[in-house]
Write an enzyme that holds these catalytic residues in place. Structure first.
Site, mmCIF file in Angstrom:
data_model
loop_
_atom_site.group_PDB
_atom_site.id
_atom_site.type_symbol
_atom_site.label_atom_id
_atom_site.label_comp_id
_atom_site.label_asym_id
_atom_site.label_seq_id
_atom_site.Cartn_x
_atom_site.Cartn_y
_atom_site.Cartn_z
ATOM 1 N N GLY A 170 0.820 -1.208 0.000
ATOM 2 C CA GLY A 170 0.000 0.000 0.000
ATOM 3 C C GLY A 170 0.853 1.257 0.000
ATOM 4 C CG LEU A 171 2.057 3.375 3.040
ATOM 5 C CD1 LEU A 171 3.395 3.321 3.742
ATOM 6 C CD2 LEU A 171 1.220 4.509 3.579
ATOM 7 C CB CYS A 172 1.060 3.446 -3.961
ATOM 8 S SG CYS A 172 0.006 2.020 -3.932
ATOM 9 N N GLY A 173 -1.051 6.123 -2.484
ATOM 10 C CA GLY A 173 -2.130 7.023 -2.842
ATOM 11 C C GLY A 173 -3.385 6.271 -3.233
ATOM 12 C CB ALA A 201 0.908 6.014 -7.248
#
Lengths: 286, 140
Positions: free
Chosen positions: A86-89, A241
């Protein structure tokens, strides 16, 4: 107003978060260059494959492979490519939204769907949504290999061959540029023709060996190449991203720190003023 | 007379340029291709693809299989990167399927967990009520 000490610890914790987001931003930036190169390297194959398939659909073989025949859709298949981490907007969220929209459209026509999932995020999302998952592959890494995709793709192709699904769609992110990625749904099967004006009419390949056997492996590779290209592109999207998301996170942390710093200074000043007033008051009393 | 040759694999472009003649290990036998060959589509066996560019120079590439497409003025070699065989593909497919099934099994375990928790909460509530009633009865 919170005490000066409380504010100081808060600033400290935000500062350490900012360090992490900044590091992630830089890692993503350096990885992005590499995956973009990989994406460019794999593009010729996918393009050539598309060309060959375009020629095939324009040719007039006496034999038509099932992958090229349109049939009534009773059930459809989706191959969804998402990221592992995760942590990709909003990258994955947008992708899933697109997938769900396509799914809803089919469901209004009473057509249900099967899924093949690539990437952890897709797996956990569709676990919540429900729907029949035929196959999945996770932890493809930054450099996905064709070998790791073959199995998943084959499951879907087998489902198509046996008539379990009548359409196969690929849902993935397309890399537009660093700032923007677009989630798309594209049809893989049955194969759609590509416009090509160069070719004269009424011709056919010489097939060696027979068309039936040969077309099967050509079309299988075609689908695999499109999925592979999608996977590579998805990695590039992920890094881009993440870089943007982490950059804005670092900026926000910086803003928060400076506003907290202001509050902290005010609190400190107030404490000093109070102390001074007390001393002065005490001296006057004596 | 020359024609355009592309040798590509899924993970990279290997060769792109003009050539006078190309030799490729097709499944039905070695092929020598010169310009204005009839359109042909065939599978490749593992072996070497030789591209004769001008001035007698030859570039040699190893392919582990793939597909060869010939158009009168263009030859495309789509080389495989992975070792392909029916049983290897089958094994890969089974693996992908198994992952999905395992996830499904885990999910049912999760669902059981949720249900068990709900049942636990309900049982506790019931116990509390019982206790309450007992106390009331004791008070009387």
């Amino acid at each position: 107003m919170a005490s000066a000490k409380e504010i100081r610890t808060q600033i400290k914790s935000i500062r350490s978060t900012q360090k992490i987001t900044k590091a992630m931003e830089m890692v993503a930036a350096s990885k992005m260059r590499k995956v973009q190169m990989r994406m460019a390297a794999s593009r010729p194959y996918a393009e050539k494959m598309r060309q060959v398939i375009g020629h095939l659909t324009k040719a007039n073989p006496e034999y038509r492979h099932p992958f090229m025949l349109e049939r009534e859709a009773k059930r459809v298949g989706f191959i969804v490519i998402a990221t592992d981490r995760g942590l990709c907007g909003g990258l994955n969220v947008n992708l899933f939204k697109t997938a769900l929209m396509a799914l809803r459209e089919w469901r209004t026509r009473n057509v249900d769907a099967d899924f093949c999932l690539l990437g952890n995020k897709a797996v956990s999302f569709f676990r919540r949504v429900g729907g029949r998952v035929l196959a999945q592959a996770t932890h493809l890494g930054d450099a996905p290999h064709v070998e790791n995709l073959i199995g998943t793709v084959k499951v879907m192709l087998d489902a198509y061959r046996s008539g379990d699904v009548d359409r196969v769609f690929l849902v993935n992110n397309v890399f537009v540029n660093t700032m923007s990625q677009k989630s798309t749904v594209s049809q893989l099967l049955p194969v759609q023709g590509v416009e090509d004006r160069e070719l004269q009419e009424h011709w056919d390949y010489i097939y060696e060996p027979e068309a039936r056997e040969l077309l099967d492996s050509v079309l299988t590779r075609y689908v695999e190449s499109q999925v592979y290209q999608g996977a590579v592109e998805n990695v590039a999207c992920e890094q881009a991203a993440r870089m943007v998301a982490m950059k804005s996170a670092s900026d926000n942390a910086g803003e928060l720190i400076s506003s907290l710093q202001l509050v902290y200074n005010k609190a400190r000043q107030a404490a000093i003023t109070k102390e001074l007033a007390e001393i002065v008051g005490g001296a006057a009393a004596v | 007379m020359t024609f355009h040759v592309d040798v590509v694999s899924a993970e990279q472009e290997i060769f792109s340029g003009t050539a006078e003649m190309v030799f490729a290990p097709a499944e039905m036998g070695e092929l020598g291709i010169t310009p204005r060959h009839a359109p042909l589509l065939t599978r490749l066996k593992p072996g070497s693809v030789r591209v004769r560019t001008g001035a007698g120079e030859e570039a040699v590439f190893y392919v582990s299989g793939g597909i060869l497409e010939i158009q009168p003025h263009r030859v495309t070699v789509l080389s495989d990167t992975a070792l392909r065989a029916r049983d290897i593909d089958e094994a890969a497919a089974l693996k992908a399927k198994r992952h999905a099934e395992e996830a499904l099994a885990n999910r049912s375990a999760e669902v059981d967990m949720v249900r068990a928790q709900a049942e636990l909460v309900e049982a506790l509530a019931r116990l509390r009520t019982l206790e309450h009633i007992r106390k009331k009865l004791g008070g009387h």
